[in-house]
Design a protein around this motif. Sequence first.
Motif, PDB file in Angstrom:
ATOM      1  N   VAL A  99      38.679  30.594  23.297  1.00 57.89           N
ATOM      2  CA  VAL A  99      39.319  29.285  23.371  1.00 57.89           C
ATOM      3  C   VAL A  99      38.467  28.277  24.117  1.00 57.89           C
ATOM      4  CG1 VAL A  99      41.668  30.120  23.124  1.00 57.89           C
ATOM      5  CG2 VAL A  99      40.681  29.958  25.380  1.00 57.89           C
ATOM      6  N   GLY A 100      37.459  28.738  24.816  1.00 57.59           N
ATOM      7  CA  GLY A 100      36.543  27.821  25.485  1.00 57.59           C
ATOM      8  C   GLY A 100      37.233  26.915  26.481  1.00 57.59           C
ATOM      9  N   ASP A 101      37.076  25.592  26.299  1.00 59.20           N
ATOM     10  CA  ASP A 101      37.645  24.607  27.223  1.00 59.20           C
ATOM     11  C   ASP A 101      39.084  24.250  26.880  1.00 59.20           C
ATOM     12  OD1 ASP A 101      35.289  24.472  28.661  1.00 59.20           O
ATOM     13  OD2 ASP A 101      34.453  22.911  27.373  1.00 59.20           O
ATOM     14  N   LEU A 102      39.689  24.863  25.928  1.00 60.81           N
ATOM     15  CA  LEU A 102      41.040  24.525  25.501  1.00 60.81           C
ATOM     16  C   LEU A 102      42.091  25.307  26.270  1.00 60.81           C
ATOM     17  CD1 LEU A 102      40.440  24.467  21.653  1.00 60.81           C
ATOM     18  CD2 LEU A 102      40.504  22.534  23.228  1.00 60.81           C
ATOM     19  N   ARG A 103      41.896  25.450  27.547  1.00 58.23           N
ATOM     20  CA  ARG A 103      42.857  26.162  28.383  1.00 58.23           C
ATOM     21  C   ARG A 103      43.734  25.158  29.132  1.00 58.23           C
ATOM     22  NH1 ARG A 103      38.407  30.323  30.468  1.00 58.23           N
ATOM     23  NH2 ARG A 103      38.263  31.472  28.544  1.00 58.23           N
TER      24      ARG A 103
END
Length: 114
Positions: A99-103
């Motif tokens: 999810v990378g930076d989509l937290r």
Amino acid sequence: MAAKLDYQWHLRKIMADRGMFSTTDLIPPLEERGITLSSSQVYRLVVDRPERLSLKILMALLDILDCTMDDLIEPIATADAVKKPKKAAAGGAPAAEGVGDLRPKRARIAPVDR
């Protein structure tokens, strides 16, 4: 992803095919080829799957049993180990993979003034 490789050790079966039903039957032919192993070492060689094996012992076994390496060692592909989900940090949700930076941002609770 490449499959993980493993092997099956068929020494016991090949010995039975050749009429050698006792593990100690291998001791004299090995000694004729200059390899001295105790009866317990020969037992472990026959019964267990060796992780490390001297090439001299391997070549002697192939000669004694009149077989090829393909007869003695069969490569097999193992099923990939089931990955366990990563454990979450104290109080957090489990981390999603990819999810990378989509937290979501962690909530901050401010004290209430009364």
